[in-house]
Structure formats: structure tokens, C-alpha cells
Design a protein around this motif. Sequence first.
Motif, short mmCIF file in Angstrom:
data_model
loop_
_atom_site.label_atom_id
_atom_site.label_comp_id
_atom_site.label_asym_id
_atom_site.label_seq_id
_atom_site.Cartn_x
_atom_site.Cartn_y
_atom_site.Cartn_z
N LYS A 1 0.77 -1.31 0.04
CA LYS A 1 0.14 -0.12 -0.10
C LYS A 1 0.82 1.23 0.07
CE LYS A 1 -4.27 -1.92 1.97
NZ LYS A 1 -5.48 -1.66 2.91
N GLU A 2 1.75 1.47 -1.06
CA GLU A 2 2.49 2.43 -1.26
C GLU A 2 2.32 3.00 -2.69
OE1 GLU A 2 6.76 0.82 -2.05
OE2 GLU A 2 5.70 0.18 0.00
N THR A 3 2.69 4.19 -3.06
CA THR A 3 2.66 4.78 -4.38
C THR A 3 4.15 4.35 -5.02
OG1 THR A 3 3.89 6.85 -3.85
CG2 THR A 3 1.43 6.84 -3.47
N SER A 4 3.99 4.55 -6.41
CA SER A 4 5.49 4.47 -6.99
C SER A 4 6.40 5.56 -6.38
CB SER A 4 5.01 4.67 -8.42
OG SER A 4 4.21 3.66 -9.06
N GLY A 5 7.55 5.41 -6.93
CA GLY A 5 8.66 6.47 -6.76
C GLY A 5 8.57 7.58 -7.66
N HIS A 6 8.34 8.81 -7.25
CA HIS A 6 8.17 9.87 -8.10
C HIS A 6 9.09 10.61 -7.78
CE1 HIS A 6 4.25 8.63 -9.38
NE2 HIS A 6 3.79 8.50 -8.07
N TYR A 7 9.92 11.35 -9.07
CA TYR A 7 11.01 12.25 -8.99
C TYR A 7 10.61 13.65 -9.03
CZ TYR A 7 14.25 8.21 -9.71
OH TYR A 7 14.73 7.00 -9.73
N ILE A 8 11.09 14.46 -8.05
CA ILE A 8 11.12 15.87 -8.27
C ILE A 8 12.52 16.55 -8.03
CG2 ILE A 8 8.73 15.75 -6.99
CD1 ILE A 8 10.01 16.04 -4.25
N ILE A 9 12.36 17.68 -8.66
CA ILE A 9 13.68 18.25 -9.03
C ILE A 9 13.60 19.76 -8.30
CG2 ILE A 9 13.06 18.94 -11.17
CD1 ILE A 9 15.88 18.34 -12.02
N GLN A 10 14.64 20.23 -7.79
CA GLN A 10 14.84 21.41 -7.23
C GLN A 10 15.97 22.13 -7.95
OE1 GLN A 10 14.07 24.73 -6.57
NE2 GLN A 10 12.89 24.05 -4.90
N GLY A 11 15.90 23.37 -8.28
CA GLY A 11 17.27 24.07 -8.72
C GLY A 11 16.87 25.15 -9.67
N PRO A 12 17.90 25.65 -10.31
CA PRO A 12 19.36 25.36 -10.13
C PRO A 12 19.64 26.42 -8.82
CG PRO A 12 19.09 27.10 -11.85
CD PRO A 12 17.92 26.63 -11.45
N LEU A 13 20.77 25.87 -8.01
CA LEU A 13 21.52 26.76 -7.38
C LEU A 13 22.75 27.25 -7.87
CD1 LEU A 13 21.26 24.37 -4.05
CD2 LEU A 13 19.99 26.26 -4.57
N GLN A 14 22.87 28.54 -7.80
CA GLN A 14 24.15 28.91 -8.66
C GLN A 14 24.96 29.78 -7.69
OE1 GLN A 14 23.28 32.35 -11.31
NE2 GLN A 14 23.70 31.08 -12.99
N PHE A 15 26.31 29.27 -7.84
CA PHE A 15 27.37 29.73 -6.77
C PHE A 15 27.96 31.15 -7.32
CE2 PHE A 15 26.75 25.20 -6.39
CZ PHE A 15 26.69 25.22 -5.04
N VAL A 16 28.19 31.97 -6.37
CA VAL A 16 28.62 33.20 -6.93
C VAL A 16 30.06 33.37 -5.68
CG1 VAL A 16 26.67 34.43 -7.62
CG2 VAL A 16 26.98 34.26 -5.00
N ARG A 17 30.90 34.19 -6.05
CA ARG A 17 32.26 34.40 -5.24
C ARG A 17 32.08 35.45 -4.58
NH1 ARG A 17 34.08 32.86 -10.28
NH2 ARG A 17 35.57 30.91 -10.28
N PRO A 18 32.44 35.69 -3.28
CA PRO A 18 32.47 36.79 -2.48
C PRO A 18 33.08 37.97 -3.10
CG PRO A 18 33.85 35.30 -1.48
CD PRO A 18 33.16 34.67 -2.62
N ALA A 19 32.43 39.27 -2.94
CA ALA A 19 32.87 40.42 -3.54
C ALA A 19 34.38 40.73 -3.00
CB ALA A 19 31.78 41.53 -3.72
N ALA A 20 35.16 41.25 -3.87
CA ALA A 20 36.52 41.80 -3.14
C ALA A 20 36.18 43.01 -2.45
CB ALA A 20 37.29 41.94 -4.52
N PRO A 21 36.84 43.30 -1.39
CA PRO A 21 36.67 44.29 -0.49
C PRO A 21 37.23 45.55 -1.25
CG PRO A 21 38.71 43.04 0.44
CD PRO A 21 37.83 42.23 -0.61
N ILE A 22 36.48 46.81 -0.97
CA ILE A 22 36.87 47.89 -1.23
C ILE A 22 37.66 48.91 -0.65
CG2 ILE A 22 36.20 50.11 -2.71
CD1 ILE A 22 33.87 48.61 -3.87
N MET A 23 38.84 49.31 -0.67
CA MET A 23 39.80 50.20 0.14
C MET A 23 39.06 51.84 0.06
SD MET A 23 42.03 50.25 2.48
CE MET A 23 43.13 48.84 2.09
N THR A 24 38.54 52.18 1.16
CA THR A 24 37.83 53.60 0.97
C THR A 24 38.85 54.43 1.79
OG1 THR A 24 36.71 53.26 3.12
CG2 THR A 24 35.54 52.32 1.31
N GLU A 25 38.81 55.70 1.75
CA GLU A 25 39.72 56.71 2.08
C GLU A 25 39.65 56.72 3.84
OE1 GLU A 25 38.83 60.64 0.55
OE2 GLU A 25 39.04 60.19 -1.46
N ASP A 26 38.56 56.42 4.18
CA ASP A 26 38.17 56.26 5.63
C ASP A 26 39.27 55.12 6.19
OD1 ASP A 26 36.80 58.43 6.04
OD2 ASP A 26 34.96 57.14 5.96
N MET A 27 39.33 54.06 5.56
CA MET A 27 40.09 52.90 5.73
C MET A 27 41.61 53.31 5.60
SD MET A 27 37.89 49.88 4.04
CE MET A 27 38.88 48.82 4.23
#
Length: 532
Positions: A416-442
Motif C-alpha cells: 500500500k504505497e505509491t510509485s517512486g516519483h522524482y521531483i527536482i529543485q534548482g538551480p543553485l547558482q554559485f557566486v564568489r564573495p565580492a572583493a573588499p573596496i579600500m575607502t579613504e576612511d580605511m
Amino acid sequence: MVEDFSSKNITLTYRDGTSAVRTGSDANAAPLCSVKLQFVIEVLQAASCGTLPMFLSRTPSRGDILHAAVGKAFHLVAEAKATSQITDFQVSGPLNMNKSVTLGAQAQLSLNWTPQSSDLYRFVPVCFTADTLNNTQSEMRCVVVMVTSASTVQGNATVQCSPNKMVIILEKASMPGIDVNFLQLIDPSCSLSSNDTHIMGAMSFSTCGTELEDKGDNMVFKNRINSFVQPNEVIVRRRNIKIDFSCEFPKTISISSYYNLHNSDYIFTESSFGSFGYAFDIYRDNNFTNKVEHSAYPVQVMLMDMIYMGIQANSELPNVTLFVESCKATPDDNPNNAVSYDLIKNGCVKDETLKRYPSNQTSYNFEVQAFKFTGNFDQVYITCSVILCEPNNPFSRCAQGCLNEPFRRRKRALSKETSGHYIIQGPLQFVRPAAPIMTEDMLEPEMKRMDVPAAVKPPAAASESRPDLRSETRSGSQGSGAMVVLSSNLTTAVFATAFVVSLVLLALVVRHYSRKRTGEDRKVLIQEDAQT
């Protein structure tokens, strides 16, 4: 010249009553008959390079199998449009097929044909193209007309189309002898349900083998119900069933845009379970209440981030249990890709960062640390196989839990069970962290720490005369990106200049003290020589 030669031994009888024996193996025998072929080739002006005519949604798709009955009129309609006038349709088909056209920038072709008894069980190809005033021509669209007897059963079916699913309902009375247990959709893992009067099937536009076709002005989602036989069946007394059904929508988005849309909820229908569905979502935190909106897909993440995902089952039955049998990652939306990574397999967690959160019996919430595939891949899709079971049934897959070996499914009536059904999620897209910007205050505290002379520091007046750069650097989101980059470049140049100047000054100081120490050493040596 077309010549006819017999491949078998035959006896020829002539008008005068004489006869002759012709052997099929006689390679030197004269042809039984000869027919001359004649051609006329018309040379036209060069065609202009423009947009070709395009067939519209009323036109049958390429390779469609259409049905005609002996003695009954068969009717085919095709529509096409072009940027210039359509002047004619070229048609290839049976000799007694009649053609009528309505011409213009959007034109229509009508073909009418009445098959004769000699056409019974024939597969007749019919091809057509659209010609324009500019001597351009559309693709050649070919279909096959299958001629059957007039007693062919025409069943009654209803298709219901909604924004994210389609439902087909077959009337049993119109198809005597139809058996739901021997029917399947394009994807045989999706099954149909039935009651005393109807057979029903429901599916989303991304499941059960549903196919997408671009028909010029419309987008069409198509599926098909086929009958099948068991491998051990020697004879059958069931009718062959083939029912094509589809939903058409005005084409408001391009095909490429469609494939970037987030998948809608998955909806299935199965005997003993009725209609049920699965939702597969990404959440913003481990409370699993704040979903990532569909407009935010593809979801951008950074490596080592925690990703929160949840699967929710919705069933017409009041008491069912959800079981996630497997989840694996692939670099595209093809779950059979050779490049894959198992998160869950045979009900067992395989990734050490995956953590399941407590939930009810129809939900499965979990988190996993973001990763990416080695190589030139920047996206990840997650595909899971899910099952619904009757709760507290010791024979169901849900009750088995984690298994070291693949589960051998028992009979449905027992488990008493259903067939195995496939479900999909995505896409997960990977991004690199932004490079820090040196300001005059720094930059200013760094210059003070290096004890850079005031002469090489940026003048206060210069900073005050350019408040736009300072404010753009601090606020970031309030101004344009170009000003931020300009400010970053300016501060970087100032920092580099100060660093170079400090090195020069340091070298000068070292040289000065070196010369002074050398002079003192010489003076001491002279005095010691004089005393000696």
C-alpha cells in the motif's frame, strides 16, 4: 526509367494464349515493364534573406499520426504566417486529395480526402510547405494518416488545463473493454486512477514525460496514454489504446526563458491514493516558513553556506506518510547525468553535512552545506525520489527506513504505497564573495600607522573639494557603480604612491645614518693611530 523485375518464379500469360516461365534468379531477363519519368525544373530568382514563414498552432506537428476512416471525409487544416504575402502551399499526398487555400500574410491550407476500401490499413504520408512572394519557403511539415475501418472506436475524453497542471478524464462507456491497469502515460512511473464511470490522470507540465513544443504563436504541453502488455502475456483481448492530449497557451515567453522558471508543484494520480502532489522548496532559514520566491530563481549561494530545503506532500487521503528514498545532486536538470553526488541513497543519509529537522509525517525538512562540482560547473540541481505510504504498515517502503541495499518492492496490494516519483529543485547558482573596496576612511589610519609624512598624504582640501567620491564610497548603494569604482581606483593610487614614497624616504634615512656612522668610525680610527 523505372523498370520492374520479378523476384520470384512466375508464369506470364500473353493475349494470344501463349505463356512463358520467368525465374526470379534470371539476371539477364528483360524487364516486365518500363515507365519513363519526366521532370520539369523551374529556375526562380534568388530568394531574399528574410524571416521564413512559420506554421501556427492549428497545424499538426511534424510526425503526428492522424486517423482517417474508409468512406468518411478526412480534413486537415494548416496555418502559417510570414512577414510578406504567402502565395501558395505546396502539398504532397494522395491523388484524390483536394486542396483549398486562403492567402495573405497569415494564410490557411485545407486538405480534404475520402479514403477508399483499397486504402484500408495504409499509412499515407502527407507533406506541405508555405511559399511567399519573396520566394522563401517554410519548413516541410509531414504527417502520417492511418486509414482504419469505420468501426474504429472514438472515445470521449476531456482535458482540463490550469496554470500549472493538466487533467485528462476518459469516459469508460465510450471505450468498451478499456482497463486502467494496462494504461500508462509517456513516463510509465506515473499511473492513472479510476472510478465506476471514468479514468483520470493529473500531472504538472514538468512531470510524467510531458513534452513542450513551440508552435509559433502558442506553447503546447503534450502527453499520451498508451496501452501495454505484460511480458508474460502470450495473447490479449484488449483493444490497443493511444490517446494524445495537450494544453496550449499563448506564447508570452520564449522557450529559453521557460526552462529557467522554477518548477511548479508536482501533481500525480494513482490507484488507491487518488490525486496527490509534492512541493519542493528552498527556505531562507531553519524555521522553514519563509520560502525563496520563484522570481528569485536561480538561487544564488556561496560555498559553505547552509541551504534549507523542504518537501511537502499533499494528499486527498487524510492519513499518509512521506518517505524520501533518495536525493542526489547533478550539474544540470538531467537526473541521469553521469556526474552526480548522493545526498540520500536507499533512505540513508550519505552527506555528512546533511541534517534533518523534525516535522510532521507529510513533510521532510533538511539542511545541507553548499558545494559545487569540480570542473567548469557553477550550478547544482537536487533530484529526490519520494513515496507515499499507508502509515503503520510494516510491509511498506516507508517502514523499512535506511537500507544498505536497494529495496525490492513488494506488491502494491500488500505494501500500500505509491510509485517512486522524482521531483527536482534548482538551480543553485554559485557566486564568489565580492572583493573588499579600500575607502579613504580605511586608508587614513593605515597611513598614520606607517608614519607617512604629511607631504604624501592626500590634502584635506582635495578631499573636501570632492565630497561626491567620499559619499559615494561610503553609501555604495546610493550612487552609481562607476563612482564607486572611480573612488576605489583613486584611493588605491594614493595608497600606492604613499607606499612608494615611504620606501624612498626610508632608504634615504638609512643611507644618511650609514654615512654618519662611517664618518665617526673613521674619526675613531685616526685618533687611535695618533696615540699609537
